[in-house]
Design a protein around this motif. Structure first.
Motif, PDB file in Angstrom:
ATOM      1  N   MET A   1      78.787  60.672  38.362  1.00  0.00           N
ATOM      2  CA  MET A   1      78.718  59.254  37.991  1.00  0.00           C
ATOM      3  C   MET A   1      77.379  58.686  38.447  1.00  0.00           C
ATOM      4  O   MET A   1      76.832  59.111  39.469  1.00  0.00           O
ATOM      5  CB  MET A   1      79.875  58.487  38.633  1.00  0.00           C
ATOM      6  N   LEU A   2      76.834  57.728  37.730  1.00  0.00           N
ATOM      7  CA  LEU A   2      75.537  57.148  38.048  1.00  0.00           C
ATOM      8  C   LEU A   2      75.561  56.409  39.386  1.00  0.00           C
ATOM      9  O   LEU A   2      76.474  55.615  39.657  1.00  0.00           O
ATOM     10  CB  LEU A   2      75.115  56.181  36.942  1.00  0.00           C
ATOM     11  N   GLY A   8      75.308  48.636  41.985  1.00  0.00           N
ATOM     12  CA  GLY A   8      75.599  47.329  41.400  1.00  0.00           C
ATOM     13  C   GLY A   8      76.893  46.744  41.910  1.00  0.00           C
ATOM     14  O   GLY A   8      76.988  45.543  42.195  1.00  0.00           O
ATOM     15  N   VAL A   9      77.912  47.593  42.063  1.00  0.00           N
ATOM     16  CA  VAL A   9      79.208  47.125  42.583  1.00  0.00           C
ATOM     17  C   VAL A   9      79.061  46.636  44.015  1.00  0.00           C
ATOM     18  O   VAL A   9      79.611  45.589  44.392  1.00  0.00           O
ATOM     19  CB  VAL A   9      80.257  48.251  42.497  1.00  0.00           C
ATOM     20  N   ILE A 276      75.331  46.969  36.191  1.00  0.00           N
ATOM     21  CA  ILE A 276      76.594  47.660  35.894  1.00  0.00           C
ATOM     22  C   ILE A 276      76.758  47.854  34.384  1.00  0.00           C
ATOM     23  O   ILE A 276      77.119  48.938  33.905  1.00  0.00           O
ATOM     24  CB  ILE A 276      77.781  46.875  36.476  1.00  0.00           C
ATOM     25  N   THR A 277      76.475  46.797  33.617  1.00  0.00           N
ATOM     26  CA  THR A 277      76.626  46.922  32.158  1.00  0.00           C
ATOM     27  C   THR A 277      75.600  47.901  31.573  1.00  0.00           C
ATOM     28  O   THR A 277      75.907  48.638  30.632  1.00  0.00           O
ATOM     29  CB  THR A 277      76.475  45.547  31.477  1.00  0.00           C
ATOM     30  N   THR A 278      74.382  47.908  32.145  1.00  0.00           N
ATOM     31  CA  THR A 278      73.373  48.857  31.675  1.00  0.00           C
ATOM     32  C   THR A 278      73.785  50.290  32.002  1.00  0.00           C
ATOM     33  O   THR A 278      73.622  51.207  31.167  1.00  0.00           O
ATOM     34  CB  THR A 278      72.013  48.549  32.327  1.00  0.00           C
ATOM     35  N   SER A 279      74.329  50.490  33.200  1.00  0.00           N
ATOM     36  CA  SER A 279      74.818  51.821  33.567  1.00  0.00           C
ATOM     37  C   SER A 279      75.948  52.247  32.652  1.00  0.00           C
ATOM     38  O   SER A 279      76.048  53.421  32.259  1.00  0.00           O
ATOM     39  CB  SER A 279      75.301  51.805  35.026  1.00  0.00           C
ATOM     40  N   ASP A 280      76.797  51.302  32.296  1.00  0.00           N
ATOM     41  CA  ASP A 280      77.891  51.596  31.375  1.00  0.00           C
ATOM     42  C   ASP A 280      77.341  51.996  29.998  1.00  0.00           C
ATOM     43  O   ASP A 280      77.860  52.910  29.341  1.00  0.00           O
ATOM     44  CB  ASP A 280      78.801  50.383  31.251  1.00  0.00           C
ATOM     45  N   ASP A 281      76.284  51.317  29.554  1.00  0.00           N
ATOM     46  CA  ASP A 281      75.671  51.662  28.267  1.00  0.00           C
ATOM     47  C   ASP A 281      75.131  53.101  28.289  1.00  0.00           C
ATOM     48  O   ASP A 281      75.260  53.838  27.306  1.00  0.00           O
ATOM     49  CB  ASP A 281      74.527  50.693  27.946  1.00  0.00           C
ATOM     50  N   ILE A 282      74.530  53.480  29.420  1.00  0.00           N
ATOM     51  CA  ILE A 282      73.995  54.841  29.555  1.00  0.00           C
ATOM     52  C   ILE A 282      75.125  55.860  29.489  1.00  0.00           C
ATOM     53  O   ILE A 282      75.020  56.901  28.821  1.00  0.00           O
ATOM     54  CB  ILE A 282      73.198  54.980  30.862  1.00  0.00           C
ATOM     55  N   LEU A 283      76.225  55.560  30.182  1.00  0.00           N
ATOM     56  CA  LEU A 283      77.380  56.462  30.130  1.00  0.00           C
ATOM     57  C   LEU A 283      77.946  56.561  28.722  1.00  0.00           C
ATOM     58  O   LEU A 283      78.399  57.621  28.284  1.00  0.00           O
ATOM     59  CB  LEU A 283      78.458  55.979  31.110  1.00  0.00           C
ATOM     60  N   GLN A 284      77.907  55.449  28.006  1.00  0.00           N
ATOM     61  CA  GLN A 284      78.389  55.451  26.623  1.00  0.00           C
ATOM     62  C   GLN A 284      77.504  56.339  25.739  1.00  0.00           C
ATOM     63  O   GLN A 284      77.986  57.068  24.867  1.00  0.00           O
ATOM     64  CB  GLN A 284      78.417  54.023  26.070  1.00  0.00           C
ATOM     65  N   VAL A 285      76.186  56.275  26.004  1.00  0.00           N
ATOM     66  CA  VAL A 285      75.269  57.138  25.245  1.00  0.00           C
ATOM     67  C   VAL A 285      75.581  58.597  25.506  1.00  0.00           C
ATOM     68  O   VAL A 285      75.609  59.430  24.580  1.00  0.00           O
ATOM     69  CB  VAL A 285      73.808  56.811  25.620  1.00  0.00           C
ATOM     70  N   LEU A 286      75.824  58.945  26.764  1.00  0.00           N
ATOM     71  CA  LEU A 286      76.162  60.324  27.101  1.00  0.00           C
ATOM     72  C   LEU A 286      77.463  60.752  26.438  1.00  0.00           C
ATOM     73  O   LEU A 286      77.602  61.879  25.955  1.00  0.00           O
ATOM     74  CB  LEU A 286      76.273  60.468  28.621  1.00  0.00           C
TER      75      LEU A 286
END
Length: 292
Positions: A1-2, A8-9, A276-286
């Protein structure tokens, strides 16, 4: 996980505490004797990607590579600067013009609990005790047999202070209502018949580390393991200020500072939420890479 997700949390959690403290300060801007708090942040542990290397005869040294893993609340401090005096025109309201705390007691005997406060609003209760008007706790000081006031009276101020009683009569003379008074040095007097008597002297507490005192509500504090024990003295001694009658100490909250802190915390909260939302976007790309 990033790692950025957890960083961020941690930022959100810490900034929520900061906002809680700021909100409480603003809520108590008009609370008599209130001392503002502030939050100090610390970084969490850093993950070392590569260690530092020392320089050699043929090449220079290389610094270590580290990635931080977020933030945390390091401490929540109490700001003990004096609040501004507010005129009340009440003869039994007092402002400490300097350091020190009034000592007040809850309960009696072995179960008695001593607290400390900057709120000097006093009155005489139905039993004749000198008490704090805000919470009814008994004010501590040194007292003895009432003696006729001469202008140069001395009161023994050694030993542990105790509660102060203003009796209904002295030498057969009744207490004159409204005659109870305390001067700038904490000397307590009252009139019985046509004679003024000295009843005792207020005790003031000082601490090695006043920032270590713990808030217990009602603008009262109690000693903690890091505040040190109370040292009792009279007004004007041991760094204790003198008393100003007819005034109370207001909150030391600075609204301009608190609003600035609130804006900073709000923007920082939004920035961490964006991480957090940017990290989520990266995970979505993966995830999409796997699906494709």
């Amino acid at each position: 996980m990033l790692r950025s997700l957890y960083s961020g949390v941690s930022g959100l959690k810490s900034l929520q505490t900061d906002l809680d403290v700021v909100a409480n300060n603003i809520a108590n801007v008009n609370t008599v004797g209130y001392k503002a708090s502030r939050v100090i942040f610390q970084d969490l542990i850093s993950q070392t990607v590569s260690n530092a290397t020392a320089p050699t005869t043929t090449s220079g040294g290389i610094n270590s590579e580290q990635v931080g893993l977020g933030t945390k609340v390091g401490s929540i401090d109490t700001i003990t600067t004096n609040g501004s005096p507010e005129s009340t025109n009440s003869s039994l309201d007092f402002y400490i013009n300097g350091n020190g705390y009034f000592a007040v007691q809850e309960g009696s005997g072995t179960s008695a609990k001593t607290y400390y406060t900057r709120v000097g609003a006093f009155e005489r209760d139905s039993d004749g005790n000198l008490v704090s008007t805000s919470d009814g706790l008994k004010v501590l000081g040194w007292s003895g047999t009432p003696t006729a006031y001469t202008g140069s009276n001395t009161v023994t101020t050694t030993g542990t202070p105790s509660t102060i009683n203003v009796p209904d009569e002295v030498n057969g003379n009744e207490y004159s209502a409204g005659s109870l008074a305390i001067d700038s040095n904490g000397l307590i007097t009252a009139t019985y018949g046509s004679q003024k008597y000295v009843l005792g002297k207020l005790a003031f507490a000082t601490f090695t580390n006043p920032q270590g005192l713990q808030k217990v509500g009602d603008s009262d504090f109690e000693a903690s393991a890091n505040s040190g024990t109370a040292t009792y003295s009279v007004a004007g001694d041991n760094g204790v200020g003198t008393l100003v009658s007819g005034e109370l100490e207001m909150s030391n909250v600075d609204l301009s500072t608190e609003f600035t802190n609130m804006i900073i915390a709000n923007r920082a909260y939004q920035a961490n939420a964006k991480v957090i939302t940017t990290s989520d976007d990266i995970l979505q790309v993966l995830t999409n890479l796997k699906q494709s």
